[in-house]
Write a protein that holds these residues in place. Structure first.
Motif, PDB file in Angstrom:
ATOM      1  N   GLU A   8      -6.074   3.124   2.030  1.00 12.21           N
ATOM      2  CA  GLU A   8      -5.358   4.100   2.861  1.00 12.21           C
ATOM      3  C   GLU A   8      -3.937   4.236   2.328  1.00 12.21           C
ATOM      4  N   SER A  16       0.816  -1.218   0.000  1.00 14.17           N
ATOM      5  CA  SER A  16       0.000   0.000   0.000  1.00 14.17           C
ATOM      6  C   SER A  16       0.851   1.271   0.000  1.00 14.17           C
ATOM      7  N   THR A  17       2.162   1.134  -0.196  1.00 12.44           N
ATOM      8  CA  THR A  17       3.026   2.310  -0.247  1.00 12.44           C
ATOM      9  C   THR A  17       3.320   2.666  -1.690  1.00 12.44           C
ATOM     10  N   ASN A  50       5.485   7.934  -0.682  1.00  7.68           N
ATOM     11  CA  ASN A  50       6.864   8.392  -0.654  1.00  7.68           C
ATOM     12  C   ASN A  50       7.086   9.057  -1.998  1.00  7.68           C
ATOM     13  N   ARG A 107      -1.871  14.261   4.581  1.00  8.02           N
ATOM     14  CA  ARG A 107      -1.800  13.156   5.538  1.00  8.02           C
ATOM     15  C   ARG A 107      -1.390  11.839   4.879  1.00  8.02           C
ATOM     16  N   GLU A 108      -1.381  11.801   3.571  1.00  9.93           N
ATOM     17  CA  GLU A 108      -0.988  10.593   2.839  1.00  9.93           C
ATOM     18  C   GLU A 108       0.505  10.566   2.532  1.00  9.93           C
ATOM     19  N   GLY A 152       4.205  14.652   7.327  1.00  6.69           N
ATOM     20  CA  GLY A 152       5.262  13.713   6.964  1.00  6.69           C
ATOM     21  C   GLY A 152       6.618  14.408   6.933  1.00  6.69           C
ATOM     22  N   ASP A 156       4.139  10.212   3.494  1.00  3.70           N
ATOM     23  CA  ASP A 156       5.031   9.763   4.561  1.00  3.70           C
ATOM     24  C   ASP A 156       6.371  10.477   4.459  1.00  3.70           C
ATOM     25  N   HIS A 172      -0.185   5.409   1.452  1.00  7.24           N
ATOM     26  CA  HIS A 172       0.967   6.056   2.083  1.00  7.24           C
ATOM     27  C   HIS A 172       1.939   6.375   0.952  1.00  7.24           C
TER      28      HIS A 172
END
Length: 125
Positions: free
Chosen positions: A48, A15-16, A52, A80-81, A107, A83, A50
């Motif tokens: 959800e 999920s990243t 980078n 908020r997503e 983040g 990181d 996340h």
């Protein structure tokens, strides 16, 4: 007229998401009309996400006012997503942009002089 725009690459591990963005020239509202739907479409598939993000702004000259507003709205909507955000930059004002972004993002945001160091940091836990 000097070329301007945004190129985007997306990859995912579970999920990243890893988003690779290269911005060059002076960005316009039209550039964000391309970028935002592309990223939001990819994000809509993950419950959800996340993120980078690797942003290369070494060839960025700046933004028009409308484009700066588009950038701010997108960042606030997805803040908020995020990181980690690694910003590759070489000029003092570009590093300042990365530092100011820290005020709005929960983040981590770091600026780097080269691609390799930015990727190492993004992939670290």
């Amino acid at each position: 007229m000097k070329p301007h725009g945004i190129s985007i690459g997306l990859s995912r591990v579970k999920s990243t998401f890893f988003i690779h963005i290269r911005a060059f020239g002076t960005l316009h509202h039209d550039d964000y009309e391309y970028m935002i739907p592309t990223i939001e479409s990819a994000l809509s598939e993950v419950k959800e996400p996340h993120l980078n993000v690797l942003i290369d702004i070494t060839e960025l000259d700046g933004w028009t006012m409308n484009a700066a507003w588009d950038d701010f709205k997108f960042g606030m909507k997805h803040r908020r997503e995020f990181d980690k955000v690694a910003v590759i930059c070489s000029l003092r004002w570009q590093k300042g942009v990365a530092q100011v972004s820290n005020w709005f993002m929960p983040g981590e945001i770091q600026s780097f002089d080269n691609h390799h160091d930015a990727l190492v940091w993004l992939e670290s836990q």
